[in-house]
Design an enzyme around this catalytic site. Structure first.
Site, mmCIF file in Angstrom:
data_model
loop_
_atom_site.group_PDB
_atom_site.id
_atom_site.type_symbol
_atom_site.label_atom_id
_atom_site.label_comp_id
_atom_site.label_asym_id
_atom_site.label_seq_id
_atom_site.Cartn_x
_atom_site.Cartn_y
_atom_site.Cartn_z
ATOM 1 N N ARG A 1 20.438 18.806 47.131
ATOM 2 C CA ARG A 1 19.542 17.679 46.811
ATOM 3 C C ARG A 1 19.202 16.842 48.040
ATOM 4 O O ARG A 1 19.062 15.622 47.956
ATOM 5 C CB ARG A 1 20.162 16.761 45.736
ATOM 6 C CG ARG A 1 20.238 17.380 44.361
ATOM 7 C CD ARG A 1 18.938 17.159 43.597
ATOM 8 N NE ARG A 1 18.982 17.863 42.326
ATOM 9 C CZ ARG A 1 19.271 17.282 41.170
ATOM 10 N NH1 ARG A 1 19.510 16.008 41.110
ATOM 11 N NH2 ARG A 1 19.273 18.004 40.072
ATOM 12 N N ARG B 1 16.028 11.030 45.861
ATOM 13 C CA ARG B 1 15.722 9.607 45.712
ATOM 14 C C ARG B 1 16.494 8.681 46.638
ATOM 15 O O ARG B 1 16.127 7.514 46.770
ATOM 16 C CB ARG B 1 15.957 9.179 44.252
ATOM 17 C CG ARG B 1 14.862 9.685 43.327
ATOM 18 C CD ARG B 1 15.310 9.659 41.893
ATOM 19 N NE ARG B 1 16.357 10.650 41.699
ATOM 20 C CZ ARG B 1 17.013 10.849 40.563
ATOM 21 N NH1 ARG B 1 16.741 10.102 39.519
ATOM 22 N NH2 ARG B 1 17.933 11.776 40.472
ATOM 23 N N ARG C 1 6.940 10.820 46.050
ATOM 24 C CA ARG C 1 6.970 11.007 44.600
ATOM 25 C C ARG C 1 5.991 10.065 43.916
ATOM 26 O O ARG C 1 5.317 10.442 42.958
ATOM 27 C CB ARG C 1 8.374 10.757 44.082
ATOM 28 C CG ARG C 1 8.565 11.413 42.740
ATOM 29 C CD ARG C 1 9.865 11.058 42.136
ATOM 30 N NE ARG C 1 9.582 10.495 40.839
ATOM 31 C CZ ARG C 1 10.477 9.986 40.044
ATOM 32 N NH1 ARG C 1 11.720 9.945 40.406
ATOM 33 N NH2 ARG C 1 10.132 9.521 38.884
ATOM 34 N N ASP D 1 12.488 22.861 40.978
ATOM 35 C CA ASP D 1 13.577 22.580 40.036
ATOM 36 C C ASP D 1 13.899 23.839 39.249
ATOM 37 O O ASP D 1 13.022 24.683 39.025
ATOM 38 C CB ASP D 1 13.190 21.457 39.075
ATOM 39 C CG ASP D 1 14.424 20.880 38.390
ATOM 40 O OD1 ASP D 1 15.062 19.988 38.987
ATOM 41 O OD2 ASP D 1 14.772 21.343 37.290
ATOM 42 N N TYR E 1 19.872 24.383 28.869
ATOM 43 C CA TYR E 1 18.791 23.390 28.745
ATOM 44 C C TYR E 1 17.739 23.841 27.732
ATOM 45 O O TYR E 1 17.200 23.038 26.977
ATOM 46 C CB TYR E 1 18.128 23.142 30.110
ATOM 47 C CG TYR E 1 19.006 22.367 31.062
ATOM 48 C CD1 TYR E 1 19.032 20.972 31.038
ATOM 49 C CD2 TYR E 1 19.822 23.019 31.987
ATOM 50 C CE1 TYR E 1 19.851 20.263 31.906
ATOM 51 C CE2 TYR E 1 20.640 22.307 32.858
ATOM 52 C CZ TYR E 1 20.658 20.929 32.811
ATOM 53 O OH TYR E 1 21.467 20.225 33.659
HETATM 54 O O1 CP3 Z 1 18.501 20.584 46.524
HETATM 55 C C1 CP3 Z 1 17.329 20.213 46.749
HETATM 56 O O2 CP3 Z 1 17.038 19.214 47.451
HETATM 57 C C2 CP3 Z 1 16.191 21.076 46.220
HETATM 58 C C3 CP3 Z 1 15.568 20.666 45.024
HETATM 59 C C4 CP3 Z 1 16.340 20.719 43.717
HETATM 60 C C5 CP3 Z 1 16.113 19.795 42.665
HETATM 61 N N1 CP3 Z 1 16.817 20.204 41.582
HETATM 62 C C6 CP3 Z 1 15.233 18.628 42.756
HETATM 63 C C7 CP3 Z 1 15.369 17.558 41.761
HETATM 64 C C8 CP3 Z 1 17.276 21.643 43.246
HETATM 65 C C9 CP3 Z 1 17.929 22.810 43.979
HETATM 66 C C10 CP3 Z 1 17.551 21.306 41.889
HETATM 67 C C11 CP3 Z 1 18.463 22.090 41.046
HETATM 68 C C12 CP3 Z 1 18.742 21.633 39.692
HETATM 69 N N2 CP3 Z 1 17.917 20.998 38.818
HETATM 70 C C13 CP3 Z 1 19.960 21.888 39.020
HETATM 71 C C14 CP3 Z 1 21.118 22.678 39.589
HETATM 72 C C15 CP3 Z 1 21.936 21.930 40.564
HETATM 73 C C16 CP3 Z 1 22.754 20.809 39.980
HETATM 74 O O3 CP3 Z 1 22.445 19.654 40.304
HETATM 75 O O4 CP3 Z 1 23.703 21.103 39.244
HETATM 76 C C17 CP3 Z 1 19.869 21.334 37.744
HETATM 77 C C18 CP3 Z 1 20.944 21.353 36.685
HETATM 78 C C19 CP3 Z 1 18.554 20.779 37.623
HETATM 79 C C20 CP3 Z 1 17.959 20.136 36.418
HETATM 80 C C21 CP3 Z 1 17.592 18.737 36.682
HETATM 81 N N3 CP3 Z 1 16.560 18.336 37.503
HETATM 82 C C22 CP3 Z 1 18.197 17.590 36.148
HETATM 83 C C23 CP3 Z 1 19.390 17.583 35.213
HETATM 84 C C24 CP3 Z 1 17.504 16.481 36.667
HETATM 85 C C25 CP3 Z 1 17.700 15.039 36.297
HETATM 86 C C26 CP3 Z 1 18.895 14.435 36.911
HETATM 87 C C27 CP3 Z 1 18.514 13.657 38.129
HETATM 88 O O5 CP3 Z 1 19.187 13.830 39.177
HETATM 89 O O6 CP3 Z 1 17.577 12.861 38.025
HETATM 90 C C28 CP3 Z 1 16.521 16.988 37.562
HETATM 91 C C29 CP3 Z 1 15.574 16.185 38.354
HETATM 92 C C30 CP3 Z 1 15.509 16.451 39.814
HETATM 93 N N4 CP3 Z 1 15.504 17.681 40.400
HETATM 94 C C31 CP3 Z 1 15.364 15.472 40.825
HETATM 95 C C32 CP3 Z 1 15.268 16.146 42.047
HETATM 96 C C33 CP3 Z 1 15.047 15.552 43.420
HETATM 97 C C34 CP3 Z 1 15.233 13.980 40.596
HETATM 98 C C35 CP3 Z 1 13.841 13.773 40.098
HETATM 99 C C36 CP3 Z 1 13.226 12.474 40.477
HETATM 100 O O7 CP3 Z 1 12.655 12.355 41.585
HETATM 101 O O8 CP3 Z 1 13.273 11.595 39.604
#
Ligand code: CP3
Length: 344
Positions: A25, A29, A38, A75, A152
């Site tokens: 990640r 944010r 964003r 994502d 999911y």
């Molecule tokens: O790692 C990186 O920087 C690359 C991008 C990336 C994102 N999500 C961006 C993201 C990667 C590799 C993921 C993987 C992901 N997404 C996983 C597996 C890894 C883990 O964390 O266990 C999962 C389970 C998801 C599903 C997901 N996406 C959830 C549960 C959420 C909401 C929780 C949160 O942190 O807000 C997201 C949103 C998400 N994916 C964000 C980002 C940067 C936040 C979105 C925002 O800008 O509001």
């Protein structure tokens, strides 16, 4: 020929004096420039599907910290959406999807090979990045593991215990396995196209692997990861695969051999000394600093970072957090971690 990129050398089994470093990640944010991009995109999914902006946010942490790898900004839930599920994000809560709980729901999903209609912008992001990344920075593509993605799709949201997915697995194993198989096939196609576009490494995120016990871990975590890795290796034998069976505990032992992945990403629940003795013996490992250090910083961050570098120094290692960095992290603490790893 130029020296291979540091992370590719680690993935090929080389022990390095200073491990390569990137961060789960890393575009997110906690960075003001991410929040600005964003806002420009409108919302998270629009950001994922806008190749120029997605490439821009992928590059932001590279410019700031000079990480050894960039990870594609996208994502894991883009695959369910490409299979026809509705997907939206509720601010402050997380993802929401239309649910798959019956044969009728499953019948509405698209075939695996229809995903590219939706995911084409992701491949375009990768093509842009191959032109814009510094020449020593590797590009990592990724997808969710079938079990995690299925949790999911079945529940329609993140769940603390993956209860709805376990319930469907027990009540209707045929439907559950058909869903897992559809996701597996789509993931092979999705990652293949990422590699064709220029991803040099791919990572499979099984964030909820830890809730599968016994035979279920073998059938629903190991086996799909093995199938995806085998299919990719058949077509792209030189592209390394990183597996992340988060929460798998003792089942990290032998995971690389059983699945064929080149590297096991370790979560921060694992003791590093234990992991060096039991997992790194089979090859490259990645991890596993507790991401809360990115919030708290200071000497404890330095000590914990040095300890991890030290413990894994006798074998191939990629330094990383043991899970994603959180939005409340302080960007200066990330710099402190990078400087500590690089010995500054
Ligand atoms: O790692 C990186 O920087 C690359 C991008 C990336 C994102 N999500 C961006 C993201 C990667 C590799 C993921 C993987 C992901 N997404 C996983 C597996 C890894 C883990 O964390 O266990 C999962 C389970 C998801 C599903 C997901 N996406 C959830 C549960 C959420 C909401 C929780 C949160 O942190 O807000 C997201 C949103 C998400 N994916 C964000 C980002 C940067 C936040 C979105 C925002 O800008 O509001």
């Amino acid at each position: 020929m130029a020296t291979p990129k540091k992370i590719l050398r680690a993935l090929a089994g080389e022990t390095q004096k200073t491990p390569p470093i990137w961060m789960m990640r890393q575009a997110g944010r906690y960075l003001p420039e991410y929040r600005a991009s964003r806002e420009k995109a409108g919302d998270f999914l629009s950001l994922c599907y806008n190749p120029e902006l997605a490439a821009e946010v992928t590059l932001q942490p590279i410019r700031r910290y000079g990480f050894d790898a960039a990870i594609l900004f996208a994502d894991i839930l883009l695959v369910p959406q490409a299979l026809g599920a509705d997907l939206w994000f509720v601010t402050g809560e997380g993802p929401r999807l239309s649910t798959i709980t019956s044969e009728a729901d499953f019948a509405k999903l698209k075939p695996a090979d229809a995903i590219h209609d939706t995911t084409a912008p992701v491949y375009e992001t990768i093509r842009l990045l191959t032109r814009e990344l510094p020449e020593d920075t590797a590009l990592i593509g990724f997808a969710g593991a079938p079990w995690t993605v299925a949790t999911y799709m079945i529940a329609g949201r993140g769940t603390p215990d993956q209860g709805p997915a376990h319930a469907l697995r027990q009540a209707n194993p045929a439907l559950f396995e058909a869903l897992l198989d559809r996701i597996t096939k789509a993931t092979i196609l999705y990652l293949s196209q990422q590699i064709e576009a220029g991803a040099e490494v791919v990572k499979i995120f099984d964030s909820w692997a830890g809730s599968l016990q016994g035979d279920d871990f073998e059938r629903y975590a190991l086996e799909p990861c093995r199938e995806i890795t085998a299919a990719l290796k058949a077509k792209y034998p030189t592209v390394p695969v990183i597996g992340f069976p988060r929460g798998a505990g003792d089942k990290n032992i032998g995971f690389a051999k059983a699945t064929g992945v080149d590297c096991v990403a370790l979560d921060y629940g694992l003791d590093a000394t234990w992991a060096a003795a039991n997992v790194q013996v089979d090859g490259c490992v990645q991890g596993n600093l507790d991401p809360s250090h990115m919030v708290t910083g200071g000497q404890p961050l330095i000590d914990a970072t040095r300890a991890i570098v030290q413990v894994f120094s006798k074998g191939p290692h990629i330094f990383n957090l043991g899970h994603g960095i959180t939005p409340d992290a302080n960007p200066q603490n990330v710099q402190l971690m990078v400087d500590t790893v690089r010995g500054a």
